[in-house]
Design an enzyme around this catalytic site. Sequence first.
Site, PDB file in Angstrom:
ATOM      1  N   ASN A  77       9.380  11.447  15.304  1.00  0.00           N
ATOM      2  CA  ASN A  77      10.486  12.366  15.034  1.00  0.00           C
ATOM      3  C   ASN A  77      10.062  13.817  15.224  1.00  0.00           C
ATOM      4  O   ASN A  77      10.804  14.625  15.781  1.00  0.00           O
ATOM      5  CB  ASN A  77      10.993  12.174  13.599  1.00  0.00           C
ATOM      6  CG  ASN A  77      11.816  10.913  13.427  1.00  0.00           C
ATOM      7  OD1 ASN A  77      12.179  10.254  14.391  1.00  0.00           O
ATOM      8  ND2 ASN A  77      12.107  10.566  12.188  1.00  0.00           N
TER       9      ASN A  77
ATOM     10  N   ARG B 115      23.187   3.255  25.851  1.00  0.00           N
ATOM     11  CA  ARG B 115      21.763   2.898  25.891  1.00  0.00           C
ATOM     12  C   ARG B 115      21.677   1.378  25.923  1.00  0.00           C
ATOM     13  O   ARG B 115      22.177   0.715  25.012  1.00  0.00           O
ATOM     14  CB  ARG B 115      21.024   3.408  24.655  1.00  0.00           C
ATOM     15  CG  ARG B 115      21.024   4.918  24.475  1.00  0.00           C
ATOM     16  CD  ARG B 115      20.123   5.313  23.312  1.00  0.00           C
ATOM     17  NE  ARG B 115      20.379   6.664  22.829  1.00  0.00           N
ATOM     18  CZ  ARG B 115      19.914   7.767  23.390  1.00  0.00           C
ATOM     19  NH1 ARG B 115      19.182   7.686  24.484  1.00  0.00           N
ATOM     20  NH2 ARG B 115      20.187   8.958  22.876  1.00  0.00           N
TER      21      ARG B 115
ATOM     22  N   ARG C 240      20.334  11.077  26.379  1.00  0.00           N
ATOM     23  CA  ARG C 240      19.031  11.738  26.371  1.00  0.00           C
ATOM     24  C   ARG C 240      17.886  10.734  26.228  1.00  0.00           C
ATOM     25  O   ARG C 240      17.902   9.885  25.347  1.00  0.00           O
ATOM     26  CB  ARG C 240      18.958  12.776  25.251  1.00  0.00           C
ATOM     27  CG  ARG C 240      17.662  13.580  25.267  1.00  0.00           C
ATOM     28  CD  ARG C 240      17.583  14.526  24.090  1.00  0.00           C
ATOM     29  NE  ARG C 240      18.510  15.628  24.251  1.00  0.00           N
ATOM     30  CZ  ARG C 240      19.108  16.231  23.225  1.00  0.00           C
ATOM     31  NH1 ARG C 240      18.918  15.803  22.014  1.00  0.00           N
ATOM     32  NH2 ARG C 240      19.914  17.244  23.446  1.00  0.00           N
TER      33      ARG C 240
ATOM     34  N   HIS D 195      30.396   8.076  24.578  1.00  0.00           N
ATOM     35  CA  HIS D 195      29.525   7.513  23.551  1.00  0.00           C
ATOM     36  C   HIS D 195      30.178   6.307  22.878  1.00  0.00           C
ATOM     37  O   HIS D 195      29.598   5.678  22.000  1.00  0.00           O
ATOM     38  CB  HIS D 195      29.218   8.615  22.524  1.00  0.00           C
ATOM     39  CG  HIS D 195      28.127   8.294  21.561  1.00  0.00           C
ATOM     40  ND1 HIS D 195      28.363   8.108  20.214  1.00  0.00           N
ATOM     41  CD2 HIS D 195      26.796   8.117  21.735  1.00  0.00           C
ATOM     42  CE1 HIS D 195      27.219   7.834  19.601  1.00  0.00           C
ATOM     43  NE2 HIS D 195      26.253   7.837  20.501  1.00  0.00           N
TER      44      HIS D 195
ATOM     45  N   TYR E   1      18.467  -1.778  13.988  1.00  0.00           N
ATOM     46  CA  TYR E   1      19.530  -0.822  13.654  1.00  0.00           C
ATOM     47  C   TYR E   1      20.611  -1.557  12.863  1.00  0.00           C
ATOM     48  O   TYR E   1      21.077  -2.618  13.288  1.00  0.00           O
ATOM     49  CB  TYR E   1      20.188  -0.261  14.919  1.00  0.00           C
ATOM     50  CG  TYR E   1      19.449   0.845  15.624  1.00  0.00           C
ATOM     51  CD1 TYR E   1      18.063   0.894  15.661  1.00  0.00           C
ATOM     52  CD2 TYR E   1      20.147   1.848  16.292  1.00  0.00           C
ATOM     53  CE1 TYR E   1      17.399   1.910  16.329  1.00  0.00           C
ATOM     54  CE2 TYR E   1      19.491   2.864  16.972  1.00  0.00           C
ATOM     55  CZ  TYR E   1      18.120   2.888  16.991  1.00  0.00           C
ATOM     56  OH  TYR E   1      17.460   3.889  17.659  1.00  0.00           O
TER      57      TYR E   1
ATOM     58  N   ARG F 101      22.516   9.558   6.804  1.00  0.00           N
ATOM     59  CA  ARG F 101      21.112   9.244   7.018  1.00  0.00           C
ATOM     60  C   ARG F 101      20.278  10.467   7.366  1.00  0.00           C
ATOM     61  O   ARG F 101      19.196  10.666   6.856  1.00  0.00           O
ATOM     62  CB  ARG F 101      20.978   8.215   8.151  1.00  0.00           C
ATOM     63  CG  ARG F 101      19.544   7.733   8.361  1.00  0.00           C
ATOM     64  CD  ARG F 101      19.372   6.995   9.674  1.00  0.00           C
ATOM     65  NE  ARG F 101      19.257   7.901  10.799  1.00  0.00           N
ATOM     66  CZ  ARG F 101      19.791   7.679  11.996  1.00  0.00           C
ATOM     67  NH1 ARG F 101      20.511   6.612  12.206  1.00  0.00           N
ATOM     68  NH2 ARG F 101      19.634   8.552  12.977  1.00  0.00           N
TER      69      ARG F 101
ATOM     70  N   HIS G  69      22.584   2.926  10.787  1.00  0.00           N
ATOM     71  CA  HIS G  69      23.191   3.442  12.015  1.00  0.00           C
ATOM     72  C   HIS G  69      24.710   3.296  12.063  1.00  0.00           C
ATOM     73  O   HIS G  69      25.376   3.986  12.820  1.00  0.00           O
ATOM     74  CB  HIS G  69      22.562   2.722  13.221  1.00  0.00           C
ATOM     75  CG  HIS G  69      22.872   3.353  14.539  1.00  0.00           C
ATOM     76  ND1 HIS G  69      23.768   2.821  15.432  1.00  0.00           N
ATOM     77  CD2 HIS G  69      22.411   4.491  15.123  1.00  0.00           C
ATOM     78  CE1 HIS G  69      23.837   3.581  16.510  1.00  0.00           C
ATOM     79  NE2 HIS G  69      23.022   4.610  16.344  1.00  0.00           N
TER      80      HIS G  69
END
Length: 678
Positions: A47, A366, A396, A426, A459, A560, A588
Amino acid sequence: MGQKTETALFNRDLSWLKFNERILMEAERETVPLLERIKFLSIFSSNLDEFYRVRMPVLLALEKLSNREDNDIKIEADLLNTANALITDQQQRYGKTLKENIIPQLKANHINLVYGKPFPAGIKKQVTRYFLSQVLAFMQPVSLTSETNFFPSNNALYFLVTLNKEGNEQSVILNIPSNELARFYKVELEDETYVVFLDDIVRFHLDLIFKDAEITGCFSFKVTRDAEIDLKDEYSGSLSEQLEAQLLKRDSGLATRFLHQPGIPKNVLVLLKKIFNLKKANMVEGGQYHNLKDFMGFPVSNSKLSNASWPKLCNTDVVNGSLTDEIVKNDIIIHTPYQSYDSVLRFFNEAAIDPDVQEIYLTIYRVASDSKIINALISAAKNGKKVFVLVELKARFDEANNIKWAKKMKAQGVEIVYSVTALKVHAKVALVKRKTGNRMLYTGLLATGNFNESTAAFYTDHILMTANKAILREIELLFIFLAKRVKPSSADLIKFEHILVAQFNLQQKFIEWIDREIAHAKSGHEASITIKLNNLEEKVLINKLYEASQAGVEITMLVRSICRLIPGVKGLSENIKVIRIVDRYLEHGRVFIFNNLGKQEVYLGSADWMNRNIYRRIEVCFPVYDEKIKTEILNLVDIQKQDNVQAVVIDAQMNNIPVKKDGTLIASQHDIYEFLKN
């Protein structure tokens, strides 16, 4: 709402760093199994690398703008220094946890992490054999002079080696091949396990590389480079333009941090700064070992030192029949990673082979590097079906993988459409159209997370399988719009009645429902809102939540990561509670619950409340109409609201405050697993 609520926001970047602190807290906790604590160290490190790539360029540009006398834009004072102070404090805690706690506990369990010293005699021969047979193949020394043309890759590991050769001082850049080989090498010796860094395998065999020179020093370093950012997501008007101008002045992939082991001779450091173009980078002295995100690959497995196994649960028991028939009878919901992802794979596999299926539509943001879903779509196209895939190339760090799959699908007959330049798609939606007799049957998947079987293993997400014609007709309308490759405009806005779509009706509907709770509270009725997000940033919706709090609406936010809303401020947000949960799985899913006088409305979806999601993306949130599934979602969220083991509450100073442990201990992920199992 006035000036007070407009300015009452946590800083986005500091909030993100406080989230990373919450990750570090798991690594520090004695009750977390030892090998899991090492994983949290890895996540923290990963991170922080991303922060330096994505956020530090913005902070550096802001700092430069704030020092300009001709600038009347108000920029948060001392932001860069505050961020650096937070990072420094966290890194010190990280080092202390690793050295004083985790490494001694590993040793107590006969696991020896060997670092910073020559290898024990018992393993030296085996390590040298490994170096000569495997590592040496990747060694690529580069002499360092004022003429050296060398570009260190982002976050790759290197040594700066200083040599004395016949009285001449020389410096050499030497790669540590951690992208080609495992970062750790394990040797079993009698009842002991030894784990050594790849760095040290190179460091302690330098004499086999530089045979005719005296090695006078060896210092590790890495360069972190910025990643592309879209500042319109965060800033408007003059500030956005000025920041863009600052960043455009710099070379692509400019270094934002040069992290190095202390002791590099000053004249060599000056030379490195010049040839690596580091004049705008943070020069940071660190430890001997970098990229400790590689701890995710720590090569020891021990069930006693790891989380207890939670076998995947199965929620669809159809073996011989058709999954489609079951979906037509009743909606099905899958909660990953507690429940198996196999039903999602089966949904696409059945569609690919079913002779009645005529068309398949899907959005991709993704996908897994070896995606079974994409292979099913390729089979469907080869089987004569129309397959339409909207591929988002601007995801990204996943751009290359998405391009790879798009080319492969297109070559096999799949119709590929890319989103428009200034708009990311998205949304996580899929639609299958079957023709049975004279009628068209629709089935679909609507999800809170990507169609990705790899991330589904860790997730927490919700995937709704439905044959609801009203919802799926609107999904079809959305695909028709996306195929046009245009940005939404007031002239062509589709009137969605069931689903919420960013750029069309999503923000307006959320505001409308918050206003409804405000009206109920003012009328003396019970009013409440529960919202679960990854990130909370967007000012209009935050101000609306502040307004609801002031009206007496009870609001629980499960956030989160980034949270700009300041909870618990008298006269502003005293009725808002913000909970952050970090555990073995990454939270998530996005969930939106409005009390509505006891007739609760429940929506799931892909949209966080960030500027980018609300204003610059196509997002889809969808209603849960099935009463059984709605009750299930409410139960899962209620368990999370009661968590007093893994949850912290965020206070008005942005701190992570552990929840008071009154009564029964509730670790929500464990309790959710048990709930779904039973």
